[in-house]
Design an enzyme around this catalytic site. Structure first.
Site, PDB file in Angstrom:
ATOM      1  N   GLU A  23     -26.305  11.286  58.790  1.00 52.93           N
ATOM      2  CA  GLU A  23     -24.853  11.187  58.606  1.00 52.93           C
ATOM      3  C   GLU A  23     -24.068  11.703  59.819  1.00 52.93           C
ATOM      4  OE1 GLU A  23     -23.601  12.869  54.894  1.00 52.93           O
ATOM      5  OE2 GLU A  23     -25.000  11.697  53.721  1.00 52.93           O
ATOM      6  N   GLU A  73     -29.954   8.823  50.238  1.00 50.18           N
ATOM      7  CA  GLU A  73     -29.282   9.774  49.341  1.00 50.18           C
ATOM      8  C   GLU A  73     -28.419   9.000  48.359  1.00 50.18           C
ATOM      9  OE1 GLU A  73     -26.975  12.899  51.146  1.00 50.18           O
ATOM     10  OE2 GLU A  73     -28.476  13.250  52.710  1.00 50.18           O
TER      11      GLU A  73
HETATM   12  O1  IFM Z   1     -25.068  17.600  50.260  1.00 47.13           O
HETATM   13  C1  IFM Z   1     -24.715  16.519  51.052  1.00 47.13           C
HETATM   14  C2  IFM Z   1     -25.787  16.184  52.050  1.00 47.13           C
HETATM   15  O2  IFM Z   1     -26.078  17.260  52.861  1.00 47.13           O
HETATM   16  C3  IFM Z   1     -25.358  15.035  52.928  1.00 47.13           C
HETATM   17  N1  IFM Z   1     -24.905  13.918  52.143  1.00 47.13           N
HETATM   18  C4  IFM Z   1     -23.947  14.181  51.108  1.00 47.13           C
HETATM   19  C5  IFM Z   1     -24.443  15.294  50.206  1.00 47.13           C
HETATM   20  C6  IFM Z   1     -23.416  15.582  49.098  1.00 47.13           C
HETATM   21  O3  IFM Z   1     -22.205  15.988  49.654  1.00 47.13           O
END
Ligand code: IFM
Length: 482
Positions: free
Chosen positions: A179, A374
């Site tokens: 990210e 994710e």
């Molecule tokens: O916890 C975070 C993660 O570190 C990166 N993506 C989003 C998640 C939720 O905010």
């Protein structure tokens, strides 16, 4: 461009029993600073998140100093993963645990921890998925300028080599950066993440150097890993929508889509920055940090593209609303507060947006195979009187998102895996411990782990390679078209 052209199936109208492709990779994820704690071990140096928390940047002054104490409890946690029937585990390596100052010799103790983690995973039949950078920059590198400085990308390449040498004989799946939009824009433009800077021009340079770090990292990994290794990056796309019809609203949507999505996809997958985004950014940066040849490095071929999906952005034009924001060069946009239903941290629940993200990248680009790295939500979990955490809301959330992912597969998207965020409740960055994303509840006072009902449900999904008809989502609000 905004994703309005993507056809939208009603994901709640799809058949209940869905199978994913053979060899689909199911997993869960964490990141080092969110779960490890143990900041005093292995000669670890401070990261920007230690500093940011100490300076009051996080809710209640929470920090990752203890987190889920995973550095000490790793073996038990891996055993729990295996008991839950999770086939793959995506984790990140803490750069300051490997190189305390971000440069120079590696800490052998730091590398040993990750070797032990990978060995433990393999011994339990769990596939390791390594991410090299999930936001915990060594503070010493920030003191030298941080991601806005080009040298940081080269330091990352050195660090990638150290980790590849230590784990390359046992881990096959590798990601460079997680990210980068968050690291660059939340960290250096909006200032709501570490290092807490509000310098739009620096954020634009940080974005480029994170991308350069990715490309340099790919080269280093290719040189050190065996040919069968899989290397990629993980981006976090946000479908952008606007309720407005004015030219100004449409332009606001274009701008946010540019910075959230195309600023990353285009360099990585096409080897160029989008012209309109460069125009937008040129109001805050002279872009002199982009050097000849950089984009060739950034766009090195990758084997997998990780996508993290949480929600859409609903935007409109509003003069001056984003003066200090993650949108450098675009001060006149507003990102709307969500309507119901929303997660505990106020993010609107929009599973169709996952379908849109997957179809959009497959349609507009020619990406390598995709993996959802994710997907998950924060919900107000509590351990009940019988010691159970009945998180039906999370099960409904995941069920709806899996149906959206399956709809994308049915539409022809080459999706190879799906990782739930997160394995454990953890340190949610600026929000501290206020929100729980885990399939496993963590009591931060005792560090007791309690698998939630969703963990058991996910085990069923894995076993069935899909959504078994016998495990319908518990009744609740449908997550269909908005
Ligand atoms: O916890 C975070 C993660 O570190 C990166 N993506 C989003 C998640 C939720 O905010």
């Amino acid at each position: 461009m905004p994703t309005s052209s993507v056809p939208r199936p009603r994901v709640d109208a799809l058949p209940r029993a869905l199978r994913f492709p053979d060899n689909f990779l199911w997993g869960v994820g964490t990141s080092a600073h969110q779960v490890e704690g143990g900041v005093d071990l292995d000669g670890r140096g401070p990261s920007i998140w230690d500093t940011f928390a100490a300076r009051g940047g996080t809710r209640h002054g929470d920090s990752g100093a203890v987190a889920a104490d995973h550095r000490r409890r790793m073996a038990d946690d891996v055993a729990l993963l295996a008991r839950l029937g999770v086939p793959a585990y995506r984790f990140s390596v803490a750069w300051p645990r490997v190189q305390p100052t971000g440069r120079g010799l590696a800490s052998q103790a730091g590398l040993d921890f990750y070797r032990a983690l990978v060995d433990e995973l393999l011994a339990h039949g769990v596939e390791p998925v390594v991410t090299l950078y999930h936001w915990d920059l060594p503070q010493a590198l920030e003191d030298a300028g941080g991601w806005p400085v080009r040298d940081t990308a080269y330091r990352f390449a050195d660090y990638a080599g150290l980790v590849a040498d230590a784990l390359g004989d046992r881990a096959r799946r590798w990601g460079t950066v997680n990210e980068p939009w968050c690291a660059a824009m939340l960290g250096y433009a909006a200032g709501v993440h570490a290092p807490g800077r509000t310098e739009p021009g620096a954020a634009v340079a940080a974005a480029h150097h994170l991308l350069l770090a990715h490309g340099l990292g790919v080269d280093v990994l290719r040189g050190r890993l065996s040919p069968g290794a899989e290397v990629g990056i993980t981006l976090n796309p946000y479908p952008v929508v606007t309720a407005g019809t004015s030219d100004a609203d449409l332009d606001a949507a274009r701008r946010i889509d540019g910075i959230a999505n195309r600023l990353w996809y285009d360099p990585v997958l096409l080897g160029r920055y989008p012209d309109d985004v460069l125009d937008d950014l040129s109001t805050v940066s002279d872009l002199a940090h982009v050097r000849d040849g950089d984009l060739g490095v950034v766009s090195r071929p990758i084997d997998v593209l990780g996508l993290n999906y949480y929600r859409r952005y609903h935007v409109s034009y509003e003069r001056g609303a984003a003066a200090v924001s993650p949108w450098p060069g675009s001060p006149d946009v507003s990102v709307a507060a969500p309507d119901e239903p929303a997660t505990a941290n106020g993010w609107r629940i929009e599973p169709d947006g996952l379908y849109e993200s997957l179809v959009r990248v497959a349609t507009d680009y020619d990406p390598p195979p995709l993996v959802v790295h994710e997907s998950g939500g924060a919900f107000p979990d509590a351990v009940g009187p019988h010691g159970r955490v009945e998180d039906d809301d999370r099960i409904r959330f995941l069920d709806a998102h899996l149906r959206a992912a399956h709809a994308a597969v049915a539409a022809g998207v080459d999706l190879r895996g799906y990782f739930v965020w997160s394995f454990l409740d953890n340190f949610e960055w600026a929000e501290g411990y206020a929100h729980r994303f885990g399939l496993v509840h963590v009591d931060y006072a005792t560090q007791a782990r309690t698998p939630k009902a969703s963990a058991e449900w996910f085990g069923g999904v894995v076993a069935a390679n899909g959504l078994p008809p016998a495990s319908p989502a518990p009744p609740g609000p449908a997550c269909g078209d908005p």
